[in-house]
Enzyme design. Sequence first.
Site, short mmCIF file in Angstrom:
data_model
loop_
_atom_site.label_atom_id
_atom_site.label_comp_id
_atom_site.label_asym_id
_atom_site.label_seq_id
_atom_site.Cartn_x
_atom_site.Cartn_y
_atom_site.Cartn_z
CE1 TYR A 39 31.43 -96.22 15.55
CE2 TYR A 39 32.38 -97.21 17.46
CZ TYR A 39 31.80 -97.29 16.45
OH TYR A 39 31.18 -98.42 16.19
CB THR A 40 33.70 -89.88 12.86
OG1 THR A 40 34.95 -90.38 12.61
CG2 THR A 40 33.55 -88.75 13.56
CD GLU B 91 29.57 -88.12 14.98
OE1 GLU B 91 30.38 -89.02 15.04
OE2 GLU B 91 28.33 -88.64 14.42
CG HIS C 129 24.26 -92.84 18.13
ND1 HIS C 129 24.60 -92.64 16.84
CD2 HIS C 129 22.92 -92.68 18.19
CE1 HIS C 129 23.34 -92.47 16.17
NE2 HIS C 129 22.35 -92.38 17.00
CG ASP D 41 27.95 -94.38 17.41
OD1 ASP D 41 27.10 -95.31 17.25
OD2 ASP D 41 27.96 -93.14 17.33
#
Length: 296
Positions: A50-51, A113, A160, A170
């Site tokens: 996730y960003t 992402e 990740h 994330d």
Amino acid sequence: MSKLLPLVALTAAVSLLSGCATVAPAGPRIDKSLTARGQSERIKYIILHYTVADLPRSIKILTQQDVSAHYLLTDTDQPFFYALVDESRQSNHAGLSSWKIYNQLNSASIGIEIVNPGFTETAQGRVYAPFKQAQIDQLILLLKQLVARYNIKPENILGHNDIAPQRKQDPGPMFPWKQLADAGLLAWPEASRVGARLPLFTEQLPDVAWFQRKLAQVGYATPQTGELDQATRNVLVVFQSKYRQSLYDGTPDAETAALLDVLTSPVPELPAPAAPTPAPAPVPASAALPRSTSSR
């Protein structure tokens, strides 16, 4: 003067012909008629992130800084992907990472992402933001294409945090991994098998060394110290936030043990059914009658 004309004409002709001649290209001569058996796809993993930013900032970070990803999934009303790095090239998304016996996964993976704010710290603790269902629907479509294109194994679709459990969270405990499993993209511990093992581990919980071995068998970089240190707790948090999202406190409990045991134990194969015994051939009626002793 007249004798010079033929010479001039000949020189011009030679010059013209030399200009039309094909010049061999500079470089090695390569024959591509043979193919080696010992090869495989470069891409073996898909890593999800996730960003921790809104869409404009996510675009800026992923296009103008050193960090990058192959795809960016928007959070718009109708989500779509930005293709930021060609799949044939490496993007810088994984960083210091490992899974099973492999390290530095940037070179062997595709990074995706997903626009999501991540988490916020509150008085009640850390609160993670949910993902839009429309994002997950789009993600599943892309994942199915990538899996088919590169023959990616189910255990190699990762977060990740899976490949960097000591420093990353994330895509977090709100990411719906079970939906990916239901779509046939990754393996999932079967609930009935987990339930069957749960009483055994409730009665006798394995020691910390057992948990460390099982986590490493799944693929996580886990200390093998036999001690419940912070690094081991961090790995347990990541595992629990993926497979048991109702509680991910890093405690090695019975349910976590059951989940680990099922994930690392192959499903027993049922014995093949026995071939049916063939029915005896029918006896002709004439053969069943006794022979007559009459001279007739």
